[in-house]
Scaffold this motif. Structure first.
Motif, PDB file in Angstrom:
ATOM      1  N   GLN A 307       0.831  -1.194   0.000  1.00 30.30           N
ATOM      2  CA  GLN A 307       0.000   0.000   0.000  1.00 30.30           C
ATOM      3  C   GLN A 307       0.871   1.251   0.000  1.00 30.30           C
ATOM      4  N   GLU A 308       0.420   2.258  -0.701  1.00 31.07           N
ATOM      5  CA  GLU A 308       1.178   3.506  -0.779  1.00 31.07           C
ATOM      6  C   GLU A 308       1.261   4.165   0.596  1.00 31.07           C
ATOM      7  N   GLY A 309       2.459   4.514   1.003  1.00 31.00           N
ATOM      8  CA  GLY A 309       2.660   5.192   2.275  1.00 31.00           C
ATOM      9  C   GLY A 309       2.589   4.316   3.500  1.00 31.00           C
ATOM     10  N   ALA A 310       2.479   3.009   3.315  1.00 23.16           N
ATOM     11  CA  ALA A 310       2.323   2.110   4.461  1.00 23.16           C
ATOM     12  C   ALA A 310       3.664   1.794   5.104  1.00 23.16           C
ATOM     13  N   GLN A 376       1.589  -4.981   6.953  1.00 28.27           N
ATOM     14  CA  GLN A 376       1.770  -3.563   6.683  1.00 28.27           C
ATOM     15  C   GLN A 376       0.609  -2.772   7.277  1.00 28.27           C
ATOM     16  N   ALA A 377       0.865  -1.507   7.541  1.00 28.32           N
ATOM     17  CA  ALA A 377      -0.178  -0.645   8.114  1.00 28.32           C
ATOM     18  C   ALA A 377       0.166   0.808   7.818  1.00 28.32           C
ATOM     19  N   GLN A 378      -0.834   1.633   7.841  1.00 31.52           N
ATOM     20  CA  GLN A 378      -0.634   3.058   7.596  1.00 31.52           C
ATOM     21  C   GLN A 378      -0.099   3.775   8.831  1.00 31.52           C
ATOM     22  N   LEU A 379      -0.170   3.118   9.996  1.00 28.56           N
ATOM     23  CA  LEU A 379       0.276   3.739  11.239  1.00 28.56           C
ATOM     24  C   LEU A 379       1.630   3.195  11.659  1.00 28.56           C
ATOM     25  N   SER A 380       2.359   3.974  12.438  1.00 28.00           N
ATOM     26  CA  SER A 380       3.661   3.540  12.929  1.00 28.00           C
ATOM     27  C   SER A 380       3.504   2.317  13.819  1.00 28.00           C
ATOM     28  N   SER A 381       4.556   1.521  13.899  1.00 33.23           N
ATOM     29  CA  SER A 381       4.571   0.286  14.684  1.00 33.23           C
ATOM     30  C   SER A 381       3.520  -0.711  14.206  1.00 33.23           C
ATOM     31  N   LEU A 382       3.052  -0.525  12.988  1.00 36.97           N
ATOM     32  CA  LEU A 382       2.063  -1.433  12.375  1.00 36.97           C
ATOM     33  C   LEU A 382       0.787  -1.543  13.208  1.00 36.97           C
ATOM     34  N   LEU A 383       0.435  -0.479  13.919  1.00 34.57           N
ATOM     35  CA  LEU A 383      -0.771  -0.506  14.753  1.00 34.57           C
ATOM     36  C   LEU A 383      -2.027  -0.547  13.890  1.00 34.57           C
ATOM     37  N   LYS A 384      -3.030  -1.254  14.395  1.00 36.61           N
ATOM     38  CA  LYS A 384      -4.301  -1.343  13.673  1.00 36.61           C
ATOM     39  C   LYS A 384      -5.080  -0.035  13.763  1.00 36.61           C
ATOM     40  N   GLN A 385      -5.001   0.602  14.913  1.00 37.72           N
ATOM     41  CA  GLN A 385      -5.637   1.897  15.118  1.00 37.72           C
ATOM     42  C   GLN A 385      -4.716   2.750  15.975  1.00 37.72           C
ATOM     43  N   GLU A 386      -5.050   3.999  16.112  1.00 42.06           N
ATOM     44  CA  GLU A 386      -4.161   4.915  16.807  1.00 42.06           C
ATOM     45  C   GLU A 386      -4.747   5.335  18.151  1.00 42.06           C
ATOM     46  N   GLY A 387      -3.868   5.458  19.156  1.00 39.65           N
ATOM     47  CA  GLY A 387      -4.254   6.030  20.442  1.00 39.65           C
ATOM     48  C   GLY A 387      -5.443   5.375  21.103  1.00 39.65           C
ATOM     49  N   GLU A 388      -6.350   6.211  21.549  1.00 37.89           N
ATOM     50  CA  GLU A 388      -7.494   5.741  22.327  1.00 37.89           C
ATOM     51  C   GLU A 388      -8.370   4.772  21.551  1.00 37.89           C
TER      52      GLU A 388
END
Length: 510
Positions: A307-310, A376-388
């Motif tokens: 994915q682009e930017g992943a 792969q993921a769009q977020l750092s550390s390959l997180l599924k979602q961010e923060g809260e």
């Protein structure tokens, strides 16, 4: 009057001279009219080269350069294709990567080599592609390669065939190797077909084996033991196998049979070993038809698409699928080569050290993919979602809406202000011990009412077992003994109200 006529005639001559000067940058102008070399004298010697680009030879510099800005009139390769229309690539399946920059191989002005090449073939080709090793010369070298005749087999610009071959492999090889020749046919057990896939057994350039046989060869094939797998006919006819499909392979590879019987077998492996492996030889380890992602991507195309930017997981980025997955079968879901958490911690040793030293986050014990994407993921550390959003998938956040008082970090979803994601202090996976953590922000503690913390009750101080605080007879008094860490209906996030001393009397007698 005569004087006026003289000036008028002089003006006419001046305009005429100016006209011819400006016309020098016209493609129809003669060579002597182009003054470019008066400044670019470093190019003058190029006119004496053996091969000179026609516009340059005719000193028609404005055929390629703008006469005002001196930049190219069009971008390469569009500029070159104005004249060299035959090299357009729109209709071809395979295009040489350097075709977008013609000057990677060709000189725009002059050269001592045919076709204006910067260097003679094969030296030019070997500047990018692997050349014949000189220190340890291969056992066999394809004759065109040894003779430096790359274009005997390859088209230098575009082709409809893999590797820019001029024809399909069988047709191309058949141009020199006559399959009807008795000796040639005998060497192939009289079993060659018109559409034979030569590159399944032979390398195209050189090999450390005889007859350009691929280095990674199936043992029976390399030793000429064809009857280990095939029933060889006495006459030239269709050859047959001594057993069908994977049954034949498993007669030798019994260890693979155990994996195919595992709880999660790889479907492709159970159906046909030749889905992934070559029966005779390949250029890849373990006789794989392709390398890494290219092999797996034949079936898992959507999963392999980057994915682009992943952010990419290192093994996925390196095409090392087998680093995490067993290609034949496994007792773990996703044909993982080990238990998920242990597999991840085998590489992420720093996280493992944290978990071994402190209390692990429950999600870690349940599996790393609870929070992380495996590829792969769009977020750092390959997180599924961010923060809260990620934390509140498991941890209920409704109290933020219905409680009267909410701790600011919790209200803002800044969970990592107090908690560590993998392991931390105590059951809350805190970043520090409770008192140290709270006093990071609340430095004044209880200025007006300095209640002791960090102490256990004295032997004579009896704590009621049924008290409503987070407290026991053998536990230290800490901030969370009286205060809730996230929300409360009492001021100051107290566990219970202070009306009539309710909070204090949970420990102290009236």
């Amino acid at each position: 009057m005569k004087k006026y006529g003289f000036y008028r005639f002089s003006g006419f001559l001046t305009l005429l001279l100016l006209f011819f000067t400006l016309s020098a940058f016209n493609r129809d102008g003669g060579p002597e009219e182009i003054p470019c070399l008066e400044c670019h004298d470093d190019q003058a010697d190029a006119l004496n080269e053996r091969y000179v680009h026609y516009p340059f030879e005719m000193k028609q510099c404005d055929a390629c350069h703008d006469s005002k800005t001196f930049t190219l009139t069009e971008q390469i390769p569009d500029l070159c294709l104005v004249c060299h229309r035959d090299f357009r690539s729109e209709q071809q399946a395979v295009v040489h990567p350097v075709a977008e920059d013609c000057t990677s191989c060709h000189s725009p002005h002059a050269s001592k080599n045919p076709l204006m090449l910067l260097e003679q073939v094969p030296g030019l080709c070997f500047s990018c592609h692997e050349g014949i090793p000189q220190e340890e010369k291969p056992k066999s070298v394809h004759a065109p390669v040894e003779g430096g005749e790359c274009v005997t087999c390859h088209s230098p610009h575009t082709s409809e065939n893999v590797s820019l071959l001029k024809l399909k492999p069988a047709e191309l090889c058949g141009g020199c190797h006559d399959s009807s020749d008795p000796d040639f046919s005998k060497a192939h057990l009289n079993l060659l077909k018109a559409d034979a896939k030569c590159l399944l057994c032979h390398r195209g350039h050189f090999s450390s084996n005889d007859s350009l046989i691929l280095e990674n060869s199936h043992f029976p094939f390399a030793e000429g033991m064809c009857d280990s797998c095939h029933e060889l006919p006495s006459e030239a006819k269709e050859i047959s196998l001594v057993a069908s499909g994977s049954e034949l392979c498993l007669t030798c590879h019994s260890d693979i049979d155990e994996l195919l019987q595992a709880k999660f077998p790889h479907v492709a492996a159970t159906e046909d070993c030749l889905s992934c492996h070559g029966p005779h030889a390949t250029s890849n380890e373990k006789l794989l038809l392709e390398k890494g992602q290219q092999m797996c991507g034949q079936c898992h195309e959507e999963l392999m698409a980057q994915q682009e930017g992943a952010q990419l997981h290192a093994p996925f980025e390196g095409g090392e699928c087998a680093k995490c997955h067993d290609p034949h079968g496994s007792s773990e879901p996703g044909i993982l080569s080990g238990a998920e958490t242990q597999l991840c911690l085998g590489c992420h040793t720093r996280i493992k050290e944290q978990i071994d030293k402190a209390h692990p986050h429950t999600a870690v014990t349940q599996g790393c993919v609870s929070c992380h994407q495996p590829h792969q993921a769009q977020l750092s550390s390959l997180l599924k979602q961010e923060g809260e959003e990620l934390c509140f998938r498991c941890h209920d956040s409704r109290q933020r809406e219905i409680s009267r008082f909410v701790h600011y970090p919790y209200k803002e979803g800044a969970c990592l202000s107090c908690h560590l994601p993998h392991s931390g202090v105590g059951v809350g996976d805190l970043t520090k011990e409770v008192i140290q953590l709270c006093t990071t922000c609340h430095r004044k503690k209880h200025k007006d009412f300095p209640h002791p913390v960090g102490l256990k009750p004295s032997p004579g101080f009896i704590v009621k077992p049924e008290n409503r605080l987070d407290f026991g007879q053998d536990e230290e008094i800490v901030c969370t003994t009286c205060h809730l860490p996230h929300t409360s209906d009492a001021p100051f996030l107290l566990r219970i109200g202070v009306t009539g001393g309710d909070l204090c009397y949970e420990c102290h007698q009236r």
